[in-house]
Scaffold this motif. Structure first.
Motif, PDB file in Angstrom:
ATOM      1  N   GLU A 185       0.819  -1.212   0.000  1.00 15.42           N
ATOM      2  CA  GLU A 185       0.000   0.000   0.000  1.00 15.42           C
ATOM      3  C   GLU A 185       0.856   1.267   0.000  1.00 15.42           C
ATOM      4  O   GLU A 185       0.576   2.220  -0.735  1.00 15.42           O
ATOM      5  CB  GLU A 185      -0.933   0.008   1.215  1.00 15.42           C
ATOM      6  CG  GLU A 185      -1.831   1.230   1.267  1.00 15.42           C
ATOM      7  CD  GLU A 185      -2.797   1.186   2.444  1.00 15.42           C
ATOM      8  OE1 GLU A 185      -3.624   2.101   2.553  1.00 15.42           O
ATOM      9  OE2 GLU A 185      -2.703   0.236   3.256  1.00 15.42           O
ATOM     10  N   GLU A 186       1.911   1.308   0.826  1.00 12.73           N
ATOM     11  CA  GLU A 186       2.747   2.507   0.893  1.00 12.73           C
ATOM     12  C   GLU A 186       3.374   2.809  -0.462  1.00 12.73           C
ATOM     13  O   GLU A 186       3.377   3.966  -0.925  1.00 12.73           O
ATOM     14  CB  GLU A 186       3.840   2.313   1.946  1.00 12.73           C
ATOM     15  CG  GLU A 186       4.719   3.544   2.137  1.00 12.73           C
ATOM     16  CD  GLU A 186       5.761   3.329   3.226  1.00 12.73           C
ATOM     17  OE1 GLU A 186       6.662   4.189   3.351  1.00 12.73           O
ATOM     18  OE2 GLU A 186       5.681   2.315   3.950  1.00 12.73           O
ATOM     19  N   LEU A 188       2.193   1.873  -3.395  1.00 11.27           N
ATOM     20  CA  LEU A 188       1.143   2.267  -4.325  1.00 11.27           C
ATOM     21  C   LEU A 188       0.764   3.733  -4.144  1.00 11.27           C
ATOM     22  O   LEU A 188       0.616   4.476  -5.125  1.00 11.27           O
ATOM     23  CB  LEU A 188      -0.092   1.386  -4.126  1.00 11.27           C
ATOM     24  CG  LEU A 188       0.023  -0.076  -4.598  1.00 11.27           C
ATOM     25  CD1 LEU A 188      -1.218  -0.855  -4.196  1.00 11.27           C
ATOM     26  CD2 LEU A 188       0.211  -0.138  -6.111  1.00 11.27           C
ATOM     27  N   ARG A 189       0.602   4.147  -2.893  1.00 10.07           N
ATOM     28  CA  ARG A 189       0.191   5.535  -2.659  1.00 10.07           C
ATOM     29  C   ARG A 189       1.278   6.511  -3.124  1.00 10.07           C
ATOM     30  O   ARG A 189       0.972   7.554  -3.715  1.00 10.07           O
ATOM     31  CB  ARG A 189      -0.136   5.743  -1.183  1.00 10.07           C
ATOM     32  CG  ARG A 189      -1.344   4.930  -0.735  1.00 10.07           C
ATOM     33  CD  ARG A 189      -1.957   5.449   0.546  1.00 10.07           C
ATOM     34  NE  ARG A 189      -3.072   4.604   0.963  1.00 10.07           N
ATOM     35  CZ  ARG A 189      -4.300   4.673   0.446  1.00 10.07           C
ATOM     36  NH1 ARG A 189      -4.557   5.548  -0.513  1.00 10.07           N
ATOM     37  NH2 ARG A 189      -5.254   3.882   0.872  1.00 10.07           N
ATOM     38  N   HIS A 190       2.534   6.182  -2.861  1.00  8.44           N
ATOM     39  CA  HIS A 190       3.623   7.050  -3.298  1.00  8.44           C
ATOM     40  C   HIS A 190       3.692   7.104  -4.819  1.00  8.44           C
ATOM     41  O   HIS A 190       3.825   8.189  -5.415  1.00  8.44           O
ATOM     42  CB  HIS A 190       4.950   6.551  -2.731  1.00  8.44           C
ATOM     43  CG  HIS A 190       6.141   7.301  -3.251  1.00  8.44           C
ATOM     44  ND1 HIS A 190       6.469   8.577  -2.834  1.00  8.44           N
ATOM     45  CD2 HIS A 190       7.072   6.955  -4.190  1.00  8.44           C
ATOM     46  CE1 HIS A 190       7.545   8.990  -3.484  1.00  8.44           C
ATOM     47  NE2 HIS A 190       7.938   8.024  -4.305  1.00  8.44           N
ATOM     48  N   VAL A 192       1.307   6.445  -7.057  1.00  4.49           N
ATOM     49  CA  VAL A 192       0.149   7.134  -7.640  1.00  4.49           C
ATOM     50  C   VAL A 192       0.283   8.646  -7.456  1.00  4.49           C
ATOM     51  O   VAL A 192      -0.004   9.424  -8.381  1.00  4.49           O
ATOM     52  CB  VAL A 192      -1.155   6.604  -7.016  1.00  4.49           C
ATOM     53  CG1 VAL A 192      -2.328   7.509  -7.383  1.00  4.49           C
ATOM     54  CG2 VAL A 192      -1.435   5.182  -7.480  1.00  4.49           C
ATOM     55  N   ALA A 193       0.740   9.075  -6.281  1.00 11.94           N
ATOM     56  CA  ALA A 193       0.922  10.510  -6.050  1.00 11.94           C
ATOM     57  C   ALA A 193       1.958  11.085  -7.007  1.00 11.94           C
ATOM     58  O   ALA A 193       1.781  12.179  -7.563  1.00 11.94           O
ATOM     59  CB  ALA A 193       1.331  10.747  -4.600  1.00 11.94           C
ATOM     60  N   ASP A 196       0.357  11.115 -10.455  1.00 14.06           N
ATOM     61  CA  ASP A 196      -0.671  12.158 -10.546  1.00 14.06           C
ATOM     62  C   ASP A 196      -0.054  13.552 -10.619  1.00 14.06           C
ATOM     63  O   ASP A 196      -0.547  14.432 -11.323  1.00 14.06           O
ATOM     64  CB  ASP A 196      -1.603  12.066  -9.333  1.00 14.06           C
ATOM     65  CG  ASP A 196      -2.561  10.880  -9.434  1.00 14.06           C
ATOM     66  OD1 ASP A 196      -2.678  10.313 -10.536  1.00 14.06           O
ATOM     67  OD2 ASP A 196      -3.180  10.527  -8.412  1.00 14.06           O
ATOM     68  N   ARG A 326      -4.089   2.856  -9.482  1.00 17.65           N
ATOM     69  CA  ARG A 326      -5.249   3.439  -8.794  1.00 17.65           C
ATOM     70  C   ARG A 326      -6.302   2.363  -8.500  1.00 17.65           C
ATOM     71  O   ARG A 326      -6.958   2.389  -7.457  1.00 17.65           O
ATOM     72  CB  ARG A 326      -5.859   4.543  -9.661  1.00 17.65           C
ATOM     73  CG  ARG A 326      -4.991   5.791  -9.782  1.00 17.65           C
ATOM     74  CD  ARG A 326      -5.747   6.930 -10.473  1.00 17.65           C
ATOM     75  NE  ARG A 326      -4.824   7.969 -10.910  1.00 17.65           N
ATOM     76  CZ  ARG A 326      -4.345   8.082 -12.133  1.00 17.65           C
ATOM     77  NH1 ARG A 326      -4.713   7.213 -13.073  1.00 17.65           N
ATOM     78  NH2 ARG A 326      -3.508   9.058 -12.445  1.00 17.65           N
ATOM     79  N   LEU A 329      -5.244   0.447  -5.541  1.00 20.71           N
ATOM     80  CA  LEU A 329      -5.507   1.244  -4.336  1.00 20.71           C
ATOM     81  C   LEU A 329      -6.995   1.241  -4.001  1.00 20.71           C
ATOM     82  O   LEU A 329      -7.376   1.156  -2.830  1.00 20.71           O
ATOM     83  CB  LEU A 329      -5.029   2.679  -4.550  1.00 20.71           C
ATOM     84  CG  LEU A 329      -3.604   3.008  -4.086  1.00 20.71           C
ATOM     85  CD1 LEU A 329      -3.292   4.466  -4.356  1.00 20.71           C
ATOM     86  CD2 LEU A 329      -3.424   2.694  -2.608  1.00 20.71           C
ATOM     87  N   ASP A 333      -8.846   0.270  -0.632  1.00 18.13           N
ATOM     88  CA  ASP A 333      -9.752   1.178   0.062  1.00 18.13           C
ATOM     89  C   ASP A 333     -11.152   0.587   0.197  1.00 18.13           C
ATOM     90  O   ASP A 333     -11.832   0.800   1.205  1.00 18.13           O
ATOM     91  CB  ASP A 333      -9.818   2.524  -0.682  1.00 18.13           C
ATOM     92  CG  ASP A 333      -8.471   3.249  -0.661  1.00 18.13           C
ATOM     93  OD1 ASP A 333      -7.670   2.973   0.253  1.00 18.13           O
ATOM     94  OD2 ASP A 333      -8.224   4.070  -1.560  1.00 18.13           O
TER      95      ASP A 333
END
Length: 547
Positions: A185-186, A188-190, A192-193, A196, A326, A329, A333
């Protein structure tokens, strides 16, 4: 139905051909005459595990051929289809055992393994006797026998089991996917950010690269273009040409027309020069760029390419790659809600299976009560009215056939502990139990040949007569082959063969003879009287045959 059995060079049989028919087929003979050899030979061609050495002494090989008649809907067709074998009405099994122990089998001239023979035999022949571990004595088959007796349709239960397994597998897969996704998850979030923030567009890499090359080249050619523009301007070619035009126009009046052509050409040249000057000015404007723009273009181009290398993607694929991240993620979520829905589906499938299994259990218990009552009625004429037959239930491993473990048990005397058939009953009792059970379960295996090996052992008189009558009743709906020492049982046969040994050229051989009506009287009289057959024995034999 078994039509014929042909045996060559097996144990003490040199050549033997036995043609069978529907109804009750009886084999009799002295002890040791070779009746069991016939069953050994039949078991051999059916792939059953038996004697290791079957080849007659001095022969190169032993061979057994069995011919069966198959009805169109016979269960053996499914086994044949799986093995890729065609059978149109007649099924021929042939198996050879060489003197060195090698065994080879054919079904309708197609070579097969012993496993195929055994699979076929499950639908062709059912053997019952004191040492039978394939039929009624095998507890693993008792549930299926009870289901057949009850006429149970297990399709809904099997469907519910399959739905439950599918629901559980889907939940397990979703939980594993969520677990794997949560572990990254960490990242993926990094990622995607980062994607983006950069927000690369398809084709942007090529556009930026072309713009960069243009700006890099502009710095090198702009000075020459500016010089060219200066050369074409008022201070250059254009100014000189206008001076020339003014001077020529002043002189034209006195040149008597000689300068008209030159003046026209010069005017056209000025027009062309103006167009050239305009084009150069446009090019110079295009080459006029902000050095900061080049720096910004290079930074974005390099950032896109670096991100593509980082994720092992092509620059134009970064957008789709970002969508995939996404989605992963989003799965994390929304995973808890999805898992909850799948858990609800599993609970629903489990409830459906439990309901179906409960329905089947209730039906089985009802059938078991009917079977126990029917067995009590059958055991009484067989002089076992004090014995108790009970169909016992225990919790089994859940599966497509339900949750019940079913075992047929007996107690030979009131108050005595019950137990499995083959552990509680004596030889004679066991034979009668098996016969009574088969009579109660008749119709559960249509199209099979039923073989009873000395099932009348240890009984005589009225009990043997009751055994014979029940074998005859079974034979009305199936082919029955019985090996017997009982004259009462033999008298009920529709066909009768005598098995005997003879010595030929110092070799002991077993033969089988189909008996005529007169010969049947002699054979049954021998069974009644022993070595010396009396007229009284013959009279008794006639009485038995007349019923």
């Amino acid at each position: 139905m078994l039509l014929s059995l042909e045996i060559r060079d097996v144990l003490i049989i040199d050549r033997l051909s036995l043609d069978l028919g529907p109804g009750l087929n009886v084999l009799t003979g002295e002890t040791g005459a070779g009746k069991s050899i016939l069953l050994d030979a039949l078991g051999f061609v059916l792939g059953w595990r038996g004697r290791a050495e079957l080849v007659r002494q001095g022969a190169a090989q032993g061979e057994v051929t069995a011919v069966f008649d198959l009805s169109p809907g016979h269960a053996a067709h499914a086994v044949l289809a799986e093995a890729g074998i065609e059978a149109d009405g007649e099924l021929i099994l042939r198996r050879v055992n060489t003197a060195d122990g090698r065994k080879t089998a054919w079904v309708n001239d197609r070579r097969v393994s012993g496993d195929v023979l055994r699979d076929l035999s499950d639908h062709l022949v059912e053997l019952h006797g004191q040492h039978d571990d394939r039929g009624l004595l095998n507890p693993r088959g008792h549930r299926a026998l009870l289901d057949a007796y009850a006429g149970l349709d297990l399709a809904p239960l099997r469907a519910a089991w399959a739905a439950q397994r599918t629901a559980r597998a889907t939940l397990a897969e979703a939980e594993a996917t969520l677990s794997r996704a949560a572990a990254e998850e960490e990242f993926l979030r990094h990622a995607v950010a980062e994607l983006d923030k950069l927000n690369p567009e398809p084709g942007e890499d090529a556009t930026l690269d072309a713009r960069r090359r243009l700006m890099q080249g502009a710095a090198r050619i702009r000075e020459d273009v500016a010089k060219a523009l200066a050369a074409l301007s008022d201070d250059g070619a254009e100014g000189r040409m206008r001076d020339a035009l003014r001077w020529l126009e002043g002189a034209a009046d006195k040149a008597e027309g000689r300068l008209e052509g030159a003046l026209a050409a010069l005017n056209r040249a000025l027009i062309e020069l103006g167009e050239a000057q305009s084009g150069v000015e446009g090019a110079l404007d295009a080459l006029d760029f902000d050095p900061g723009e080049l720096e910004r273009t290079e930074e974005r181009l390099f950032a896109i390419r670096a991100l593509a290398r980082k994720h092992g993607q092509l620059p134009d694929d970064l957008g789709g790659f970002a969508e995939g991240l996404r989605a992963r993620l989003a799965a994390i979520d929304g995973g808890a809600a999805g898992i909850a829905r799948l858990q609800t589906a599993v609970a629903s499938a489990e409830a459906s299976y439990a309901a179906e299994a409960g329905r089947v259990t209730a039906a089985r218990q009802g059938a078991a009560a009917r079977l126990d009552t029917a067995m009590a009625a059958e055991l009484a004429p067989l002089k076992m009215e004090r014995a108790v037959f009970v169909t016992e239930f225990a919790a089994g491993e859940p599966g497509p056939e339900g949750v019940d473990a079913v075992t047929f048990t007996v107690a030979t005397n009131p108050g005595a502990p019950s137990g499995p058939l083959n552990r509680i009953a004596s030889g004679g009792e066991l034979s009668r139990f098996l016969l009574a059970l088969k009579v109660c379960l008749t119709g559960d295996t249509p199209g099979q040949t039923l073989i009873f090996d000395e099932i009348d052992r240890g009984v005589g008189g009225a009990t043997a007569d009751a055994v014979g009558r029940r074998l005859q009743a079974l034979a009305r709906g199936a082919q029955v082959l019985v090996v017997t020492h009982s004259p009462q049982v033999a008298a009920f046969g529709a066909r009768h063969w005598r098995v005997e040994k003879r010595v030929v050229a110092d070799q002991t051989l077993s033969t089988v003879t189909a008996l005529s009506d007169a010969e049947r009287i002699e054979e049954i009289a021998r069974m009644l009287a022993g070595d010396t057959v009396t007229e009284a024995a013959r009279a008794a034999a006639r009485a038995l045959l007349q019923g």
